[in-house]
Design a protein around this motif. Structure first.
Motif, PDB file in Angstrom:
ATOM      1  N   GLY A  40      -1.778  -2.760  12.237  1.00 53.87           N
ATOM      2  CA  GLY A  40      -0.807  -3.650  12.851  1.00 53.87           C
ATOM      3  C   GLY A  40      -1.439  -4.697  13.752  1.00 53.87           C
ATOM      4  N   GLU A  41      -0.577  -5.414  14.460  1.00 57.69           N
ATOM      5  CA  GLU A  41      -1.060  -6.474  15.359  1.00 57.69           C
ATOM      6  C   GLU A  41      -1.706  -5.897  16.610  1.00 57.69           C
ATOM      7  N   MET A  81      -5.750  -4.917  13.372  1.00 61.97           N
ATOM      8  CA  MET A  81      -6.386  -5.740  12.351  1.00 61.97           C
ATOM      9  C   MET A  81      -5.470  -6.830  11.822  1.00 61.97           C
ATOM     10  N   GLY A  82      -4.189  -6.773  12.186  1.00 66.09           N
ATOM     11  CA  GLY A  82      -3.266  -7.815  11.782  1.00 66.09           C
ATOM     12  C   GLY A  82      -2.967  -7.852  10.296  1.00 66.09           C
ATOM     13  N   GLN A 140       2.015  10.952  18.489  1.00 62.96           N
ATOM     14  CA  GLN A 140       2.799  10.512  19.646  1.00 62.96           C
ATOM     15  C   GLN A 140       3.182   9.044  19.512  1.00 62.96           C
ATOM     16  N   GLY A 141       2.573   8.355  18.560  1.00 66.39           N
ATOM     17  CA  GLY A 141       2.807   6.931  18.406  1.00 66.39           C
ATOM     18  C   GLY A 141       4.200   6.607  17.895  1.00 66.39           C
ATOM     19  N   ARG A 142       4.691   5.446  18.288  1.00 65.61           N
ATOM     20  CA  ARG A 142       5.924   4.879  17.763  1.00 65.61           C
ATOM     21  C   ARG A 142       5.591   3.471  17.266  1.00 65.61           C
ATOM     22  N   THR A 143       6.087   3.114  16.116  1.00 67.24           N
ATOM     23  CA  THR A 143       5.729   1.846  15.491  1.00 67.24           C
ATOM     24  C   THR A 143       6.978   1.011  15.243  1.00 67.24           C
ATOM     25  N   ALA A 191       8.035  -9.334   8.541  1.00 64.77           N
ATOM     26  CA  ALA A 191       7.208  -9.441   7.334  1.00 64.77           C
ATOM     27  C   ALA A 191       6.929  -8.079   6.700  1.00 64.77           C
ATOM     28  N   ALA A 192       7.138  -7.010   7.445  1.00 65.06           N
ATOM     29  CA  ALA A 192       6.896  -5.657   6.941  1.00 65.06           C
ATOM     30  C   ALA A 192       8.225  -4.977   6.653  1.00 65.06           C
ATOM     31  N   GLN A 193       8.254  -4.176   5.602  1.00 59.75           N
ATOM     32  CA  GLN A 193       9.430  -3.408   5.243  1.00 59.75           C
ATOM     33  C   GLN A 193       9.137  -1.923   5.429  1.00 59.75           C
TER      34      GLN A 193
END
Length: 235
Positions: free
Chosen positions: A101-102, A115-116, A153-156, A161-163
């Motif tokens: 991700g960004e 890494m975008g 534990q991450g939330r995204t 642009a992403a589905q």
């Protein structure tokens, strides 16, 4: 399809191999071999250049420090990024969805650039998500429920642009609503298991993208039985 060998890059298994996600590369190789498609796994460890010539790139899960080192390595050796511009297929699991991700914010509240490659941001949630997940594929991407085990534990949060890969029925996924991300030929998920042994329909989708060929289903009763058992366990 030509007789050339499909190369599966197993990216940084020494950093991002905490949960046995190398099994995803093995499943891709086996499911192609069983169909008469030549395939080989190309391990790429920390400190080694990342080739841009592989057909599929597989990235597994890891903890915060490993994620930061992985981004550093992949920025210094940008073969994966070049491969994406050439329509390579990429599977990112857990740490993969965060570093692709960004940006991602670690549990210490320090934000690191990603890494975008996908339109998303990740941050540490309050409660760790642990347990079985069931999710319905989004946008008819493939058939059959998505099943896996999450431990993160991450939330995204996905940008426009992403589905999502799927809609969560049981478990947390990205945020309790959707699971994973799809952008171009990049597929990301929080699911371990590993995810491809548990979801052969997803493995075959990646193979079809990489080969440009529709593949016939494989009759593997043990896989069907395992999937049914995992769905029952999560229901």
């Amino acid at each position: 399809m030509s007789e050339s060998t499909i190369q599966i890059a197993l990216v940084l298994p020494d950093l991002l191999g905490t949960y046995g996600d190398f099994g995803n590369a093995v499943v891709l190789e086996k499911r192609m071999t069983w169909r008469g498609i030549k395939a080989e796994i190309v391990p790429i460890n920390y400190g080694q250049p990342v080739p841009d010539s592989c057909d599929i790139y597989v990235v597994g899960g890891g903890e915060d420090t490993a994620q930061t080192l992985a981004v550093k390595h992949l920025r210094e050796h940008p073969g994966l990024q070049r491969a994406v511009t050439k329509n390579a297929v990429v599977l990112g699991v857990c740490a993969g969805i965060q570093i692709f991700g960004e940006s991602f914010t670690r549990a210490d509240n320090v934000t690191h650039p990603g890494m975008g490659l996908i339109d998303s941001t990740s941050h540490a949630g309050g409660v760790r998500a642990i347990g079985e997940v069931l999710a319905e594929p989004a946008n008819g991407l493939f058939e059959g429920v998505l099943t896996g085990f999450e431990n993160h534990q991450g939330r995204t949060v996905l940008g426009p642009a992403a589905q999502p890969l799927a809609h969560v029925k049981v478990g947390t996924g990205n945020d309790g609503s959707v699971e994973g991300a799809v952008q171009g030929r990049i597929v990301c998920t929080y699911l371990h298991g590993p995810v491809l042994p548990r979801n052969p329909q997803l493995a075959d989708l990646l193979i079809e993208w990489a080969t440009g060929t529709k593949v016939a289903p494989l009759d593997l009763p043990a896989v069907a039985a395992m999937r049914a058992e995992r769905v029952r366990a999560a229901s």
